[in-house]
Design a protein around this motif. Structure first.
Motif, PDB file in Angstrom:
ATOM      1  N   UNK A 297       0.835  -1.198   0.000  1.00 32.58           N
ATOM      2  CA  UNK A 297       0.000   0.000   0.000  1.00 32.58           C
ATOM      3  C   UNK A 297       0.874   1.255   0.000  1.00 32.58           C
ATOM      4  N   UNK A 298       1.945   1.232   0.787  1.00 31.35           N
ATOM      5  CA  UNK A 298       2.853   2.375   0.856  1.00 31.35           C
ATOM      6  C   UNK A 298       3.712   2.456  -0.401  1.00 31.35           C
TER       7      UNK A 298
ATOM      8  N   UNK B 195      -7.508  -2.403  -4.787  1.00 29.19           N
ATOM      9  CA  UNK B 195      -7.437  -3.838  -4.989  1.00 29.19           C
ATOM     10  C   UNK B 195      -6.884  -4.539  -3.741  1.00 29.19           C
ATOM     11  N   UNK B 196      -5.901  -3.924  -3.098  1.00 27.59           N
ATOM     12  CA  UNK B 196      -5.342  -4.489  -1.869  1.00 27.59           C
ATOM     13  C   UNK B 196      -6.378  -4.481  -0.748  1.00 27.59           C
TER      14      UNK B 196
ATOM     15  N   UNK C  43     -11.205  -8.537  -6.936  1.00 28.96           N
ATOM     16  CA  UNK C  43      -9.755  -8.325  -7.013  1.00 28.96           C
ATOM     17  C   UNK C  43      -9.258  -8.578  -8.431  1.00 28.96           C
ATOM     18  N   UNK C  44      -9.692  -9.681  -9.024  1.00 28.19           N
ATOM     19  CA  UNK C  44      -9.269 -10.018 -10.390  1.00 28.19           C
ATOM     20  C   UNK C  44      -9.756  -8.965 -11.391  1.00 28.19           C
TER      21      UNK C  44
ATOM     22  N   UNK D  25     -13.296   1.027  -0.833  1.00 26.56           N
ATOM     23  CA  UNK D  25     -12.926   1.059   0.582  1.00 26.56           C
ATOM     24  C   UNK D  25     -11.865   2.126   0.820  1.00 26.56           C
ATOM     25  N   UNK D  26     -11.213   2.556  -0.268  1.00 20.37           N
ATOM     26  CA  UNK D  26     -10.184   3.579  -0.154  1.00 20.37           C
ATOM     27  C   UNK D  26     -10.807   4.877   0.347  1.00 20.37           C
ATOM     28  N   UNK D  27     -10.186   5.471   1.349  1.00 25.32           N
ATOM     29  CA  UNK D  27     -10.657   6.736   1.897  1.00 25.32           C
ATOM     30  C   UNK D  27      -9.681   7.848   1.538  1.00 25.32           C
ATOM     31  N   UNK D  28     -10.117   9.097   1.748  1.00 18.95           N
ATOM     32  CA  UNK D  28      -9.224  10.223   1.454  1.00 18.95           C
ATOM     33  C   UNK D  28      -7.958  10.117   2.280  1.00 18.95           C
TER      34      UNK D  28
END
Length: 692
Positions: free
Chosen positions: A216-217, A239-240, A336-337, A357-360
């Motif tokens: 992620x980083x 995706x992660x 994911x795929x 699910x990604x947030x700011x």
């Protein structure tokens, strides 16, 4: 002694030599331009090249950009503060120490590469101010700040250009390889779990969560290179996140199968047929459309119906839960795929059918306690060294103050930074020996830049060879930076023995000051760190009790899994802590059932008695996690209360007229019981031979 053994055993690779030579070329280019422009401190240019050095072009570019941004902020703050507070040195010391510590505190909460900019903003202001005070008779604060910006700008541009043009290495292929490995591991583990072959799945999945946190980083750097994954930071991170949900599904599946504990040929045959059906469906090479992400194998329902016909009522309850977990796993893996498929096509936006699910602000673990302690240590180190400088009036005190601020910042993210700071201390001593040899044995005979470049080559390349090796990186970094900064390279070079000795002592005292403040305030053992992380885990469990099943829950789950990934980077001695770390991942799978009970309790068609027992269970769970947050371990009294509450929920659920509410309540209560107390014999099966 261990470090000496590692140095003797060190054998640099071809890529290490390429990296070291590239760094040397960038350093000499930056130094030459700084000399030609007659800047105040050309050593800052060459020192910056060493600081931002990295084998991967994207990491060099991103780190260079963040360093430049941090330099601008630090320079502006220095220009604002110094003219207004220079006449009140003690107040000025407090303000500068608080600025350094405050920037470090914020940077420690941001586990992305931009945290480097925040940290740099702090100690850059201090370095500019300290140099301005030391040179107050010859240069004003604006000139020094501008020179600092130009020297850093030259360095980062040279580093980025050389890294990108000369045999560039990109991080994209590394990320792609690791992502595919994690996806393959998840799918292989699914096959093992359904084959009843996996006994160490918890550790394997915990390692995956750790790897996903690192990826992620790393994904942030993709915007700064020319690999195939360039610009794919956001979709890759999403995706992660989605993959982390599949990890939670695998945990739940394994727990349900362990609870059934059915070793029968007939059951294993049915389970194997289900496994083959799911694997065949997931390995279908046809492109996935967003309209069909929730599709299941054609015979999915039929496979479970066959098992239901041979199961007791209690076993059907567990099979229903297993069915739900397998269904969610299939859908999450397909998501994911699908995202990976879009990434391969270069598409950065996701369809509306996928709930992001990604947030700011990244939904990753943040540790305010460590940030506060690290910030406080840097405040005290900076204030103390400035105080000694003011009190003694020592001319070289500015260098001690610089080192006190910088060293307290750059290593405070490590659990126990003291061993690394000891390396810094020894590195400072060794680098002063190197500087002495150059200053009084070599530099007096140098008259041209090309001669300077030649004599610096062996030293810079030797130190840079150590950077790609994690265990030797601190030594290579400190000796490279300290040696170059200690040489104080200028167009009009001059150095006398007294100023050299004072500078060497000042640097060592600065490192010692940081070492002492970090030792008493920030340093903690691995066991202590794990204990704190587990405490935060139980606090997160307590918070999850009242969450509904929506995107907010998924974000919270992602944060918890990230924390487990961080947990599994720690090496502890206590067996109790090791067991608690293993339990944490299994316990996390229960928060989905917390949310399902929370939503069921809000339904108007639920009986008042069942609603009351669910609320009582939530209250007792709250008390349990509150105790574990403090002690990490559960008392027998609270454990019996929870088990009693779960029995009451099961009893009242049996009286529930609505069949859907009844079944869902029984499933969630069973899952909570087994996920939290999976080591106790409470499996509600009447007939273990029903599937035989």
């Amino acid at each position: 002694m261990e470090l000496i053994k590692q140095l003797l055993a060190f054998r640099p690779s071809k890529m290490d030599f390429i990296f070291a030579v590239k760094t040397y070329i960038a350093a000499m280019l930056a130094l030459f331009i700084s000399f030609e422009l007659d800047l105040i401190n050309p050593m800052w240019s060459i020192g910056t090249v060493i600081i931002v050095a990295n084998p991967f072009a994207g990491m060099v570019s991103s780190k260079a950009l963040y360093r430049l941004a941090g330099t601008i902020v630090g320079a502006i703050v220095a220009i604002i503060l110094m003219p207004n507070f220079i006449d009140t040195p003690w107040l000025f010391s407090v303000i500068m120490a608080l600025w350094v510590g405050g920037c470090l505190y914020v940077s420690l909460l941001d586990r992305t590469p931009r945290s480097y900019m925040l940290m740099l903003s702090g100690y850059t202001a201090a370095m500019i101010v300290f140099n301005a005070i030391n040179n107050i008779d010859t240069h004003n604060i604006f000139d020094i700040a501008l020179a600092r910006f130009l020297e850093i700008g030259i360095a980062v541009i040279c580093s980025a250009v050389v890294s990108s043009v000369i045999l560039p290495m990109h991080i994209g292929p590394i990320i792609q390889q690791r992502v595919q490995k994690n996806v393959s591991t998840v799918e292989a583990l699914f096959e093992k779990i359904l084959s009843n072959e996996s006994n160490d799945y918890v550790q394997t999945l915990a390692n995956i969560t750790r790897d996903m946190s690192e990826l992620h980083v790393m994904a942030v750097h993709l915007s700064y290179e020319k690999s195939d994954l360039r610009g794919m930071t956001k979709p890759l991170q999403e995706m992660l996140h989605q993959l982390s949900l599949a990890v939670a599904n695998l945990v739940a599946m394994s727990e349900r199968l362990n609870q059934l504990n059915l070793h029968s040929e007939l059951f294993n045959t049915h389970l194997d047929e289900l496994k083959q059906s799911v694997l065949g469906f997931l390995k279908n090479t046809d492109a996935i459309s967003d309209a069909y992400l929730k599709d299941l194998p054609i015979d999915f329902e039929q496979k479970f119906e066959v098992m239901f016909t041979h199961a007791t009522t209690e076993q059907c309850l567990i099979l229903n839960s297993l069915k739900m977990d397998v269904r969610h796993y299939i859908q999450n893996v397909r998501t994911v795929r699908f995202i990976w498929q879009l990434i391969q096509k270069g598409q950065k936006t996701l369809p509306e059918s996928i709930q992001p699910i990604t947030t700011k602000y990244p939904s990753l673990h943040r540790d305010h306690g460590v940030a506060v302690r690290g910030g406080l240590a840097s405040v005290l180190s900076t204030f103390f060294t400035m105080g000694v400088w003011i009190f003694t009036g020592w001319k070289a005190g500015y260098m001690m103050a610089q080192m006190g601020a910088v060293c307290a910042c750059i290593l405070t993210a490590i659990d126990d930074p003291v061993p690394k700071l000891k390396i810094f201390l020894w590195g400072s001593i060794l680098s002063n020996i190197v500087v002495f040899i150059y200053a009084f044995g070599i530099f007096p005979n140098i008259t041209e830049f090309w001669e300077l470049a030649v004599v610096l080559a062996p030293t810079i390349i030797a130190f840079m060879l150590l950077l790609p090796t994690p265990n030797l990186m601190p030594l290579g970094l400190v000796m490279g930076i300290m040696s170059i900064m200690g040489m104080n390279l200028q167009n009009r070079y001059a150095m006398d023995a007294v100023s050299f000795l004072e500078g060497a002592i000042a640097m060592i005292l600065g490192v010692l000051s940081a070492l002492i403040s970090l030792y008493f305030i920030r340093a903690m053992s691995q066991d202590t760190t794990v204990g704190r992380l587990l405490s935060q885990h139980y606090r997160a469990m307590r918070y999850a009790i009242s969450l509904n099943y929506n995107t907010g829950l998924k974000v919270h789950l992602r944060s918890m899994l990230d924390r487990i990934g961080v947990l599994n980077t720690k090496l502890v001695q206590s067996e109790d802590l090791k067991q608690a770390m293993n339990r944490a991942l299994v316990e996390t799978s229960a928060i989905v059932d917390f949310s399902r009970l929370q939503e069921l309790a809000q339904r108007p068609d639920m009986t008042a008695e069942l609603r009351t027992t669910i609320i009582d269970l939530q209250t007792q769970l709250y008390n349990v996690f509150k105790q574990q947050e403090k002690t990490l371990f559960l008392s027998d009294e609270l454990k019996q209360r929870i088990l009693s509450c779960l029995d009451d929920v099961n009893h009242q659920a049996q009286q529930q007229p609505n069949q859907e509410i009844k079944n869902r309540t029984l499933i969630s209560a069973n899952n909570i019981r087994h996920s939290m107390f999976h080591d106790c014999p409470n499996t509600p099966l009447k007939d273990q031979g029903a599937l035989i």
